[in-house]
Scaffold this active site. Structure first.
Site, PDB file in Angstrom:
ATOM      1  CD  GLU A  48      -7.824   5.212   3.287  1.00 48.22           C
ATOM      2  OE1 GLU A  48      -7.248   6.303   3.733  1.00 48.22           O
ATOM      3  OE2 GLU A  48      -8.241   4.737   2.501  1.00 48.22           O
ATOM      4  N   GLY A  49      -9.015   7.129   8.020  1.00 45.30           N
ATOM      5  CA  GLY A  49      -9.429   7.611   9.276  1.00 45.30           C
ATOM      6  C   GLY A  49      -9.189   6.519  10.625  1.00 45.30           C
ATOM      7  CB  CYS A  50      -8.405   2.680  11.131  1.00 40.19           C
ATOM      8  SG  CYS A  50     -10.851   2.860  10.981  1.00 40.19           S
ATOM      9  CB  VAL A  51      -4.103   4.589  13.709  1.00 42.11           C
ATOM     10  CG1 VAL A  51      -2.287   3.773  14.447  1.00 42.11           C
ATOM     11  CG2 VAL A  51      -4.180   5.778  14.347  1.00 42.11           C
ATOM     12  CB  SER A  52      -5.234  -1.019  12.886  1.00 36.31           C
ATOM     13  OG  SER A  52      -4.891  -0.576  14.447  1.00 36.31           O
TER      14      SER A  52
END
Length: 142
Positions: A48-52
């Site tokens: 979690e916390g990634c755009v991808s």
């Protein structure tokens, strides 16, 4: 102390004249990684916390103080796959305690990643580091 594989990567980065070449190299590192199977792209492995979309699958070897972290990873973005490969060079095969206490920000800054990545990519990279270090802390002997 960074792994020998990461020290080699630092030396490799010094061979490139500009960030465009370094970006291409990071992408090539990502292309060389084997993809995860569909069964491994599950919420438990998602970062979690990634755009991808990013998945990290930890693999622990050994026991006690000598237990070591390895992992496999994948992403739907080629540059992020490359960043996973960079983190693999930094952390894979390291003792859990060493992974947990590595100043990843400082090590990655040696590659210039602290200034070359967009804010979104930097946030995603921090999320991946936090995930790997959290896994190492959770698996380390008390």
């Amino acid at each position: 102390m960074a792994s020998e594989a990461f020290e080699d990567l630092v030396a490799e980065f010094e061979l490139f004249d500009d960030w465009e070449e370094r970006y291409r190299y990071v992408i090539e590192l990502g292309k060389a990684m084997p993809p995860l199977g569909e069964g491994e792209r599950v919420p438990a492995h998602k970062v979690e916390g990634c755009v991808s979309q990013v998945w990290l699958v930890p693999e622990l070897a050994g026991a006690g103080a000598d237990a070591r972290l390895d992992f496999r990873g994948d992403s739907d973005a080629m540059i992020v796959r490359g960043l996973i490969a960079v983190l693999h060079r930094l952390f894979a095969g390291q003792r859990l305690a060493d992974v947990a206490r590595t100043d990843a920000h400082a090590e990655l800054a040696r590659l210039g990643l602290d200034t070359a990545l967009s804010a979104q990519r930097s946030n995603g990279l921090r999320a991946m580091v936090a995930r790997l270090q959290g896994l190492a802390r959770a698996a380390a002997p008390a």
